[in-house]
Design a protein around this motif. Structure first.
Motif, PDB file in Angstrom:
ATOM      1  N   CYS A  18       0.828  -1.197   0.000  1.00 54.63           N
ATOM      2  CA  CYS A  18       0.000   0.000   0.000  1.00 54.63           C
ATOM      3  C   CYS A  18       0.866   1.251   0.000  1.00 54.63           C
ATOM      4  O   CYS A  18       0.521   2.233  -0.625  1.00 54.63           O
ATOM      5  CB  CYS A  18      -0.905  -0.027   1.225  1.00 54.63           C
ATOM      6  SG  CYS A  18      -1.782   1.495   1.493  1.00 54.63           S
ATOM      7  N   GLN A  21       5.786   2.080  -3.969  1.00 51.33           N
ATOM      8  CA  GLN A  21       5.474   2.242  -5.375  1.00 51.33           C
ATOM      9  C   GLN A  21       5.756   0.992  -6.191  1.00 51.33           C
ATOM     10  O   GLN A  21       5.039   0.673  -7.090  1.00 51.33           O
ATOM     11  CB  GLN A  21       6.265   3.414  -5.961  1.00 51.33           C
ATOM     12  CG  GLN A  21       5.835   4.744  -5.406  1.00 51.33           C
ATOM     13  CD  GLN A  21       4.387   5.041  -5.685  1.00 51.33           C
ATOM     14  OE1 GLN A  21       3.877   4.752  -6.748  1.00 51.33           O
ATOM     15  NE2 GLN A  21       3.685   5.600  -4.715  1.00 51.33           N
ATOM     16  N   GLU A 131      -3.964  -1.790  -8.827  1.00 52.73           N
ATOM     17  CA  GLU A 131      -3.049  -0.729  -8.399  1.00 52.73           C
ATOM     18  C   GLU A 131      -3.395   0.649  -8.934  1.00 52.73           C
ATOM     19  O   GLU A 131      -3.124   1.648  -8.276  1.00 52.73           O
ATOM     20  CB  GLU A 131      -1.621  -1.061  -8.814  1.00 52.73           C
ATOM     21  CG  GLU A 131      -0.954  -2.053  -7.927  1.00 52.73           C
ATOM     22  CD  GLU A 131       0.498  -2.232  -8.291  1.00 52.73           C
ATOM     23  OE1 GLU A 131       0.869  -2.046  -9.463  1.00 52.73           O
ATOM     24  OE2 GLU A 131       1.262  -2.561  -7.385  1.00 52.73           O
ATOM     25  N   THR A 132      -3.973   0.732 -10.120  1.00 51.62           N
ATOM     26  CA  THR A 132      -4.305   2.054 -10.656  1.00 51.62           C
ATOM     27  C   THR A 132      -5.565   2.616  -9.994  1.00 51.62           C
ATOM     28  O   THR A 132      -5.756   3.829  -9.984  1.00 51.62           O
ATOM     29  CB  THR A 132      -4.491   2.011 -12.188  1.00 51.62           C
ATOM     30  OG1 THR A 132      -5.503   1.061 -12.508  1.00 51.62           O
ATOM     31  CG2 THR A 132      -3.190   1.632 -12.875  1.00 51.62           C
ATOM     32  N   THR A 133      -6.398   1.756  -9.445  1.00 55.50           N
ATOM     33  CA  THR A 133      -7.610   2.198  -8.753  1.00 55.50           C
ATOM     34  C   THR A 133      -7.324   2.442  -7.277  1.00 55.50           C
ATOM     35  O   THR A 133      -7.683   3.485  -6.729  1.00 55.50           O
ATOM     36  CB  THR A 133      -8.722   1.136  -8.892  1.00 55.50           C
ATOM     37  OG1 THR A 133      -8.959   0.904 -10.282  1.00 55.50           O
ATOM     38  CG2 THR A 133     -10.005   1.593  -8.224  1.00 55.50           C
ATOM     39  N   THR A 135      -4.540   3.135  -5.362  1.00 59.14           N
ATOM     40  CA  THR A 135      -3.140   3.546  -5.355  1.00 59.14           C
ATOM     41  C   THR A 135      -2.584   3.520  -3.936  1.00 59.14           C
ATOM     42  O   THR A 135      -3.330   3.491  -2.951  1.00 59.14           O
ATOM     43  CB  THR A 135      -2.995   4.968  -5.916  1.00 59.14           C
ATOM     44  OG1 THR A 135      -3.696   5.871  -5.038  1.00 59.14           O
ATOM     45  CG2 THR A 135      -3.545   5.072  -7.335  1.00 59.14           C
ATOM     46  N   ASP A 136      -1.270   3.556  -3.848  1.00 58.72           N
ATOM     47  CA  ASP A 136      -0.624   3.620  -2.543  1.00 58.72           C
ATOM     48  C   ASP A 136      -1.121   4.830  -1.752  1.00 58.72           C
ATOM     49  O   ASP A 136      -1.383   4.731  -0.556  1.00 58.72           O
ATOM     50  CB  ASP A 136       0.891   3.707  -2.703  1.00 58.72           C
ATOM     51  CG  ASP A 136       1.488   2.439  -3.281  1.00 58.72           C
ATOM     52  OD1 ASP A 136       0.833   1.377  -3.223  1.00 58.72           O
ATOM     53  OD2 ASP A 136       2.622   2.510  -3.795  1.00 58.72           O
ATOM     54  N   GLN A 137      -1.239   5.951  -2.427  1.00 52.84           N
ATOM     55  CA  GLN A 137      -1.688   7.186  -1.773  1.00 52.84           C
ATOM     56  C   GLN A 137      -3.114   7.032  -1.240  1.00 52.84           C
ATOM     57  O   GLN A 137      -3.397   7.403  -0.107  1.00 52.84           O
ATOM     58  CB  GLN A 137      -1.613   8.368  -2.752  1.00 52.84           C
ATOM     59  CG  GLN A 137      -2.081   9.688  -2.156  1.00 52.84           C
ATOM     60  CD  GLN A 137      -1.210  10.156  -1.005  1.00 52.84           C
ATOM     61  OE1 GLN A 137       0.002   9.960  -1.014  1.00 52.84           O
ATOM     62  NE2 GLN A 137      -1.823  10.760   0.003  1.00 52.84           N
TER      63      GLN A 137
END
Length: 172
Positions: A18, A21, A131-133, A135-137
């Motif tokens: 999470c 990157q 991952e694009t939905t 995101t870590d942020q």
């Protein structure tokens, strides 16, 4: 575990962190030294090994996750553990997700929310396909804004419930 077995596990289902990157596979020596996956049996959409939720609370969260899976096919599970056994939460969550086979293999869209209340740690591990939905942020914001304020008050159910609601909103 040999490198070839490790790569097969990675190919089947590998979760990104999470708060990171990119993950690169460990060098060969490290791959051979990986400890086995955590010994926790999957009990359903909510596995409460730490016993921080009532049966009704677990059922409430489970219903939400069942509805999410029915509408999106994304599989999300919540796990609580009484202890990480001295391990870091990142590899623990990844190994747990791999052992359980969360998400669709061909899409790699599983999500594991792990709470270790005794160590005061939480992690949202996301399959590469999401991952694009997620995101870590976004995962960091869900943890910080929706979950941790409730956890700090000792209200694990409200924190988990709010985190699940935020994940559902992002996934629909």
């Amino acid at each position: 575990m040999g490198l070839s077995k490790y790569l097969v596990v990675l190919a089947g289902f590998f979760l990104s962190g999470c708060l990171e990157q990119q993950i690169t596979p460990p060098p060969k020596d490290a791959a051979e030294d990986l400890s086995p996956a955590p010994a926790i049996e999957l009990a359903g959409r909510v596995t409460d090994q730490a016993s921080i939720l009532s049966e009704d609370q677990s059922a409430t969260i489970s219903r939400k996750l069942e509805q999410l899976e029915a509408s999106t096919q994304h599989q999300v599970v919540v796990a609580t553990v009484s202890s990480l056994g001295g391990r870091e939460i990142k590899p623990y969550t990844t190994e747990l997700a791999n052992a359980w086979g969360i998400g669709r293999r061909e899409v790699d869209d599983g999500v594991v929310v792990l709470i270790a209340p005794n160590e005061r740690k939480v992690r949202i591990a996301v399959g590469y396909g999401l991952e694009t939905t997620l995101t870590d942020q976004l995962c960091a914001e869900i943890i910080e804004d929706a979950m941790l304020p409730n956890f700090r008050e000792g209200d694990y159910f409200s924190g988990i419930d709010a985190g699940i609601d935020a994940l559902i909103a992002a996934l629909q």
